[in-house]
Design an enzyme around this catalytic site. Structure first.
Site, PDB file in Angstrom:
ATOM      1  N   SER A 250       0.960  -1.154   0.025  1.00 22.18           N
ATOM      2  CA  SER A 250      -0.125  -0.104  -0.037  1.00 22.18           C
ATOM      3  C   SER A 250       1.049   1.196  -0.054  1.00 22.18           C
ATOM      4  CB  SER A 250      -0.700  -0.048   1.161  1.00 22.18           C
ATOM      5  OG  SER A 250      -0.003   0.489   2.555  1.00 22.18           O
ATOM      6  N   ASP A 251       0.237   2.376  -0.540  1.00 16.77           N
ATOM      7  CA  ASP A 251       1.232   3.612   0.266  1.00 16.77           C
ATOM      8  C   ASP A 251       1.112   3.897   1.495  1.00 16.77           C
ATOM      9  OD1 ASP A 251       2.800   5.715  -0.159  1.00 16.77           O
ATOM     10  OD2 ASP A 251       1.905   6.696  -1.644  1.00 16.77           O
ATOM     11  N   TYR A 252       1.574   4.886   1.981  1.00 13.76           N
ATOM     12  CA  TYR A 252       1.580   5.250   3.430  1.00 13.76           C
ATOM     13  C   TYR A 252       0.442   5.426   4.123  1.00 13.76           C
ATOM     14  CZ  TYR A 252       4.322   6.676   7.614  1.00 13.76           C
ATOM     15  OH  TYR A 252       4.781   6.732   8.922  1.00 13.76           O
ATOM     16  N   ASN A 253      -0.118   4.171   4.841  1.00 11.08           N
ATOM     17  CA  ASN A 253      -1.416   4.110   5.303  1.00 11.08           C
ATOM     18  C   ASN A 253      -2.482   4.631   4.371  1.00 11.08           C
ATOM     19  OD1 ASN A 253      -3.165   4.417   7.551  1.00 11.08           O
ATOM     20  ND2 ASN A 253      -3.497   6.692   7.819  1.00 11.08           N
TER      21      ASN A 253
END
Ligand code: BGC
Length: 709
Positions: A250-253
């Site tokens: 995923s991207d950050y969060n």
């Protein structure tokens, strides 16, 4: 995997952040230390250095039940310790070999600093200079962007991920992140599937074909559905069509942010949606950590999904050799031997000089020793500046390792000229206190070199701008300097195209240096002295004003194009501005001049599958040797979908001695004439195609070819 509990498996899918760099919100209620000991963490990001990564690896290997090593990921975007030009700058070299070498060196250094995985290349096509992340990519063109994506993947990953000096690459951000509305970061993207396939996806496919080990989801929604859980993107295209079997992170969060996107009510639902959308690793979102075990037990997420993710994650760890020796990448001796070596700096310098675009030159450059010039004034907030040369995402870069423009020029020219410096103003301030000193210095000098632009962190993530003028009162400073009547050379440092009409009209020469990294000053000195003849070309159009944005060369014609419409008024144009960019895609000057002639095609009709050869003579009509980037574009005049007025399909960078002529040949196959048609099928259609060759996307020679069935 048989030995692992469900909790440990889910742990492999959980990535936590260290704080060597902060690239997103940290989770204050996490219990990372305890999680590491219990084997509930699979990966860390934002920890850099042999010692630091060793410390965490040791905890996991020695204290957790199964001792499964961590994989350390980080944003090694344009260098690790040796910082290279920002990717947008590098792309202007159109030199795939140097781009690959810079990625190779980045990987060599990263692997010696404890890292196994880089969150690069960023392959997002970007057509909006307001968007700060335009700095991180390869510009506006799909074809060039695809070649650069592959070069960078090969550079990072080398031939074998098991070699000690390679790292896994990550194609990001999947997908269409660069099309954020209004150039505002994280904003929604609403584009047709056809546009997605023709413009935004090819660089990802190219990264995949080059063997990229991982993909990263994007933050944006695509047509209403967040990319992280977008079925069309992940299941249909990445998995079913492209058969990607590596890791998706995923991207950050970006999993946790499904709540803010308004598609999940709570973190548990976030975890459910993301796992079922086949996202293998949760970057710092703590959604998998806190809810995935429960979701599997409740039968909402199948354990098959978890197993498949864990298998991929462990496989990558095996490939990297971490199960043989979890500490192989974190040896302090190797680190100190490798980073910032002389060779690495040399390549950074080569890359930097190849990235500098000469935008204007009224004969002022190169600086040849003449009696008329004795004293040179270096003025501006970027003249004697080290930190900003690093640009954004400078990884483990250190401003103390940077050669500023002032240092570089002083070293190169100090014995030939008297070189003086005055800052004149800050990058982004209204204070004019130092103007008078700068003007005083300019008046006493024979030549002014002004170094203006943006701060390194005014582009990059979450660094968007609604105006793309020089910040603060730098333009006023330039105007005041111009008043002195002295020759004015402007060197720009910036992470995006800027609005520079006044500079174009008033400067004697303009150099676009972007952010050149640690060898900035030396590279610029090579260009200014003429030791290196600039050869770079823009990979992004420069607008005349912010109102023209988005402006890109491969647009559609419209039904009432400016130059063809019979009616004076009803044309596709602006009342208050030209529709043309200030500088088009592919543009850049040299200290010499080139002439294109004898453009010919091997045939004027071809059936599908037949090869076509386009050839053109290029003559260096100037007095010194130089390099030209010869570009070939096509335009499908009559197709079932309206096609771009120009599309880059090939280019060659050639070197010519003064007076020399070379014939450049391009072979085109039917693949070059295909596009995603109205049914989103990769297809070739019969009809007339215009073929252009030239020095940029506007100055072109044209011939037609007919494609028959
Ligand atoms: C960025 C990614 C980056 C990640 C980790 C995110 O905010 O969008 O490009 O890889 O942080 O630093």
């Amino acid at each position: 995997m048989e030995k692992m509990t469900l909790e440990e498996k889910v742990g492999q899918m959980h990535q936590i952040a260290g704080n060597d760099a902060v690239s997103g919100p940290l989770n204050p209620s996490s219990n990372d230390g305890e999680d590491l000991r219990r084997g509930l963490v699979g990966s860390m990001l934002n920890v850099v250095g042999a010692d630091k990564t060793y410390k965490y690896q040791k905890i996991v290997v020695e204290e957790s039940r199964l001792g499964i090593p961590l994989i350390f990921g980080h944003d090694v975007i344009h260098g690790c310790k040796t910082i290279f030009p920002i990717p947008l700058a590098e792309s202007c070299s159109w030199d795939l070999d140097i781009i690959k070498r810079s990625a190779r060196i980045s990987a060599i250094e990263a692997s010696a600093m404890g890292l196994h995985w880089t969150f690069a290349p960023m392959v997002d096509i970007a057509r909006d200079p307001r968007w700060g992340r335009i700095a991180e990519g390869g510009g506006e063109d799909t074809y060039l962007g695809s070649l650069i994506a592959a070069a960078r993947v090969k550079g990072f990953q080398g031939d074998d991920l098991n070699s000690l000096d390679t790292v896994a690459a990550c194609a990001k951000h999947f997908a269409a992140y660069g099309a954020a509305e209004a150039g505002r970061d994280y904003n929604q993207v609403d584009i047709s599937e056809n546009n997605l396939r023709n413009i935004y996806l090819p660089p990802f496919k190219s990264a995949l074909d080059a063997g990229v080990a991982s993909f990263m989801n994007a933050f944006n929604t695509l047509n209403g559905i967040p990319a992280t859980i977008n079925e069309l993107l992940v299941k249909s295209i990445l998995k079913d069509e492209w058969k990607f079997d590596g890791i998706i992170v995923s991207d950050y969060n970006s999993i946790g942010e499904l709540i803010q996107h308004g598609v999940a009510a709570d973190k548990k639902e976030c975890a459910e949606l993301a796992a079922n959308a086949l996202c293998d690793m949760d970057m710092s979102g703590y959604c998998y950590r806190d809810h995935l075990v429960e979701l599997v037990k409740e039968g909402i997420v199948s354990e098959v999904i978890v197993d498949s993710a864990v298998e991929k994650i462990l496989t990558l760890k095996y490939k990297l050799g971490l199960f043989d020796d979890p500490y192989r990448y974190c040896k302090p001796n190797r680190e100190s031997e490798i980073i910032l070596s002389h060779t690495n700096r040399q390549v950074a310098r080569e890359c930097a000089r190849k990235s500098i675009v000469l935008l204007k030159n009224e004969g002022t450059l190169p600086l040849t020793k003449s009696s008329a010039i004795r004293k040179i004034a270096l003025i501006g907030p970027l003249a004697n500046n080290k930190f900003d040369m690093l640009g954004s995402w400078y990884c483990a870069g250190d401003e103390n390792d940077v050669v500023s423009f002032y240092d570089g020029l002083k070293n190169r020219f100090g014995s030939d000229y008297e070189i003086n410096y005055c800052k004149g103003c800050e990058i982004d301030s209204e204070v004019k206190e130092d103007f008078s000193e700068a003007i005083g210095l300019a008046e006493k000098s024979d030549l002014i070199f002004a170094f203006v632009g943006e701060a390194g962190l005014m582009s990059g993530e979450a660094s968007c701008r609604t105006n793309i003028l020089l910040p603060g009162n730098q333009l006023e400073l330039l105007k005041a300097l111009k008043q002195t009547g002295k020759k004015l050379i402007v060197a720009l440092s910036n992470g995006r195209p800027l609005e520079i009409n006044w500079i174009e009209e008033n400067a004697d020469a303009i150099l676009e240096t972007w952010f050149l990294g640690i060898e900035a000053g030396n590279a610029l000195a090579e260009v200014i002295s003429g030791d290196f003849n600039p050869s770079a070309k823009l990979t992004v159009s420069f607008p005349r004003n912010v109102g023209q944005i988005p402006i890109y060369y491969n647009h559609l014609n419209t039904g009432r194009p400016l130059y063809e419409s019979p009616n004076e008024h009803y044309r596709s144009r602006y009342l208050d501005s030209s529709v043309e960019p200030l500088y088009p895609f592919g543009y850049g000057l040299s200290y010499t001049k080139f002439e294109f002639s004898n453009f010919s095609l091997s045939k004027n009709k071809i059936a599908e599958i037949e090869e076509l050869v386009a050839s053109v003579d290029i003559k260096n009509i100037g007095e010194i040797s130089g390099e030209e980037i010869v570009q070939l574009y096509i335009h499908d005049k009559v197709a079932t979908l309206s096609r771009p007025v120009r599309e880059l399909k090939a280019f060659k960078k050639i070197s010519l001695q003064a007076g020399e002529t070379k014939k450049v040949k391009f072979s085109l196959s039917d693949e070059d004439f295909k596009y995603y048609d109205k049914n989103n099928k990769w297809n070739i259609e019969p009809g007339i195609i215009e073929i252009f060759v030239g020095a940029n996307s506007q100055d072109l020679l044209m011939k037609e070819i007919e494609i028959t069935k």
